[in-house]
Design a protein around this motif. Sequence first.
Motif, short mmCIF file in Angstrom:
data_model
loop_
_atom_site.label_atom_id
_atom_site.label_comp_id
_atom_site.label_asym_id
_atom_site.label_seq_id
_atom_site.Cartn_x
_atom_site.Cartn_y
_atom_site.Cartn_z
N GLY A 14 0.82 -1.11 -0.20
CA GLY A 14 0.01 0.17 0.33
C GLY A 14 1.06 1.21 -0.22
O GLY A 14 0.60 2.45 -1.11
N ARG A 15 1.59 1.22 0.53
CA ARG A 15 2.71 2.73 0.55
C ARG A 15 3.76 2.57 -0.50
O ARG A 15 3.45 3.58 -1.02
CB ARG A 15 3.83 2.19 1.71
N TRP A 18 1.23 3.68 -2.73
CA TRP A 18 0.33 5.80 -2.71
C TRP A 18 1.55 6.44 -3.18
O TRP A 18 1.11 7.92 -3.87
CB TRP A 18 -0.54 5.71 -1.39
N HIS A 22 0.49 8.97 -5.51
CA HIS A 22 0.80 10.63 -5.34
C HIS A 22 2.26 10.60 -5.80
O HIS A 22 1.04 12.25 -7.29
CB HIS A 22 0.62 10.65 -4.47
N CYS A 56 -9.00 -5.30 -1.23
CA CYS A 56 -8.60 -3.63 -1.25
C CYS A 56 -8.70 -3.39 -2.41
O CYS A 56 -9.81 -2.22 -2.83
CB CYS A 56 -6.98 -3.72 -1.15
N CYS A 84 -6.23 11.78 -3.10
CA CYS A 84 -5.95 12.26 -1.72
C CYS A 84 -7.69 11.51 -1.59
O CYS A 84 -7.39 10.83 -0.39
CB CYS A 84 -6.01 13.95 -1.48
N HIS A 87 -7.40 8.01 -1.49
CA HIS A 87 -6.41 7.82 -0.33
C HIS A 87 -7.52 7.79 1.33
O HIS A 87 -7.06 6.36 2.29
CB HIS A 87 -5.27 8.38 -0.26
N ASN A 88 -7.66 8.88 1.09
CA ASN A 88 -9.08 9.36 2.81
C ASN A 88 -9.50 8.03 2.52
O ASN A 88 -10.22 7.58 4.21
CB ASN A 88 -9.37 10.54 2.33
N VAL A 90 -10.24 5.22 1.79
CA VAL A 90 -9.04 4.19 2.63
C VAL A 90 -8.99 4.25 3.92
O VAL A 90 -8.70 3.60 5.18
CB VAL A 90 -8.26 3.53 1.68
N ASN A 91 -8.15 6.19 4.17
CA ASN A 91 -7.82 5.72 5.74
C ASN A 91 -8.80 5.54 6.53
O ASN A 91 -8.67 5.28 7.79
CB ASN A 91 -7.17 7.23 5.74
N LYS A 93 -11.58 3.97 6.93
CA LYS A 93 -12.14 2.58 7.06
C LYS A 93 -11.06 1.56 8.00
O LYS A 93 -11.22 1.53 7.89
CB LYS A 93 -11.79 1.86 4.96
N LYS A 96 -7.49 5.61 10.00
CA LYS A 96 -6.24 6.13 10.00
C LYS A 96 -6.41 7.48 10.27
O LYS A 96 -7.75 7.81 9.77
CB LYS A 96 -4.98 5.94 8.51
N PHE A 99 -5.95 13.04 5.67
CA PHE A 99 -4.78 13.79 5.30
C PHE A 99 -5.48 15.13 5.05
O PHE A 99 -6.61 15.29 3.97
CB PHE A 99 -3.93 13.25 4.18
N ARG A 109 3.42 16.96 0.16
CA ARG A 109 3.78 15.53 1.00
C ARG A 109 5.11 14.85 -0.57
O ARG A 109 5.67 14.12 0.23
CB ARG A 109 3.03 15.16 0.80
N TRP A 110 4.46 15.36 -2.00
CA TRP A 110 5.04 14.18 -2.58
C TRP A 110 6.13 14.94 -3.84
O TRP A 110 6.57 14.42 -4.42
CB TRP A 110 3.41 13.70 -3.48
P1 FAD Z 1 -0.14 5.06 3.84
O1 FAD Z 1 -1.94 4.56 3.81
O2 FAD Z 1 0.70 3.89 3.02
O3 FAD Z 1 0.34 6.61 3.43
C1 FAD Z 1 1.21 6.22 2.78
C2 FAD Z 1 1.69 8.18 3.47
O4 FAD Z 1 0.88 8.70 2.42
C3 FAD Z 1 1.67 8.68 4.86
O5 FAD Z 1 2.10 8.89 5.55
C4 FAD Z 1 1.12 10.19 4.38
O6 FAD Z 1 2.66 11.09 4.50
C5 FAD Z 1 0.10 10.13 2.87
N1 FAD Z 1 -0.95 10.78 3.25
C6 FAD Z 1 -1.86 9.48 3.91
N2 FAD Z 1 -2.93 10.19 3.63
C7 FAD Z 1 -3.68 10.93 2.48
C8 FAD Z 1 -4.04 11.27 1.56
N3 FAD Z 1 -5.26 11.03 1.23
N4 FAD Z 1 -3.63 11.58 0.06
C9 FAD Z 1 -2.68 12.15 -0.24
N5 FAD Z 1 -0.98 11.28 0.74
C10 FAD Z 1 -1.60 10.70 1.84
N6 FAD Z 1 -4.87 -1.58 3.51
C11 FAD Z 1 -6.43 -2.38 4.26
O7 FAD Z 1 -5.67 -3.08 5.12
N7 FAD Z 1 -7.24 -2.46 3.46
C12 FAD Z 1 -7.43 -2.37 2.85
O8 FAD Z 1 -8.42 -2.13 1.74
C13 FAD Z 1 -6.89 -1.34 1.84
N8 FAD Z 1 -6.88 -1.07 0.51
C14 FAD Z 1 -5.78 0.19 -0.53
C15 FAD Z 1 -6.43 0.30 -2.00
C16 FAD Z 1 -5.76 0.54 -2.17
C17 FAD Z 1 -5.71 1.40 -3.84
C18 FAD Z 1 -3.54 1.19 -1.75
C19 FAD Z 1 -2.75 1.68 -2.95
C20 FAD Z 1 -3.87 0.74 -0.42
C21 FAD Z 1 -4.56 -0.11 0.76
N9 FAD Z 1 -4.33 -0.59 1.34
C22 FAD Z 1 -5.64 -1.34 2.25
C23 FAD Z 1 -3.03 -0.30 2.14
C24 FAD Z 1 -3.22 1.02 2.93
O9 FAD Z 1 -4.07 1.77 2.32
C25 FAD Z 1 -2.04 1.88 3.88
O10 FAD Z 1 -0.99 1.81 1.81
C26 FAD Z 1 -1.43 0.33 4.62
O11 FAD Z 1 -2.49 0.56 5.65
C27 FAD Z 1 -0.23 1.31 4.89
O12 FAD Z 1 -0.41 2.58 5.78
P2 FAD Z 1 0.12 3.02 6.46
O13 FAD Z 1 -0.07 3.83 7.69
O14 FAD Z 1 1.84 3.11 5.85
O15 FAD Z 1 0.49 4.61 5.40
#
Ligand code: FAD
Length: 120
Positions: A14-15, A18, A22, A56, A84, A87-88, A90-91, A93, A96, A99, A109-110
């Motif tokens: 996921g990281r 994203w 982004h 996902c 964004c 991603h929100n 998913v956040n 859900k 998290k 953002f 950020r990007w």
């Molecule tokens: P991440 O969510 O990976 O974010 C990385 C960085 O992006 C953050 O540290 C922040 O600096 C930045 N960021 C945060 N939010 C935003 C935003 N809204 N816009 C721009 N930048 C932002 N995981 C699951 O467990 N279940 C799911 O159903 C799921 N669905 C997913 C669907 C997709 C399409 C993707 C790409 C990923 C999915 N994931 C899912 C993975 C999840 O979103 C995270 O990537 C993972 O949990 C790691 O989270 P993290 O806290 O490291 O930060």
Amino acid sequence: TDRTNCPPDNAALGRSTWTFLHTTAAYYPLQANERQQTQMTNLLESLSIFYPCNWCATDFRRDIKKNPPISAVAGRESLMKWLCARHNEVNQKLGKEEFSCEVKNLDARWKDGPEDGSCD
Ligand code: FAD
């Protein structure tokens, strides 16, 4: 132990995804032509089909069906904001933090790094 060379779990996948999405949006044309818009739409729809985390992908498909990228792919700012918001979703859900989707914040950020130069 160092897991750098281990297969990615869902969080690492996921990281990375994203980061790719982004960053790609931050360098997308300010005003995309028709061909670029179609290609970006295809990329997002393909991702929602092939993303190698099944639940996902299913949720992402549902979300983009509700919020189609059709007008977002017109140019950089709208694409960045749209992504964004996705991603929100998913956040939220995952419980998290939300953002802030202002372009200034997304650029910091990007693309540009923060004003304090801590990423230079
Ligand atoms: P991440 O969510 O990976 O974010 C990385 C960085 O992006 C953050 O540290 C922040 O600096 C930045 N960021 C945060 N939010 C935003 C935003 N809204 N816009 C721009 N930048 C932002 N995981 C699951 O467990 N279940 C799911 O159903 C799921 N669905 C997913 C669907 C997709 C399409 C993707 C790409 C990923 C999915 N994931 C899912 C993975 C999840 O979103 C995270 O990537 C993972 O949990 C790691 O989270 P993290 O806290 O490291 O930060």
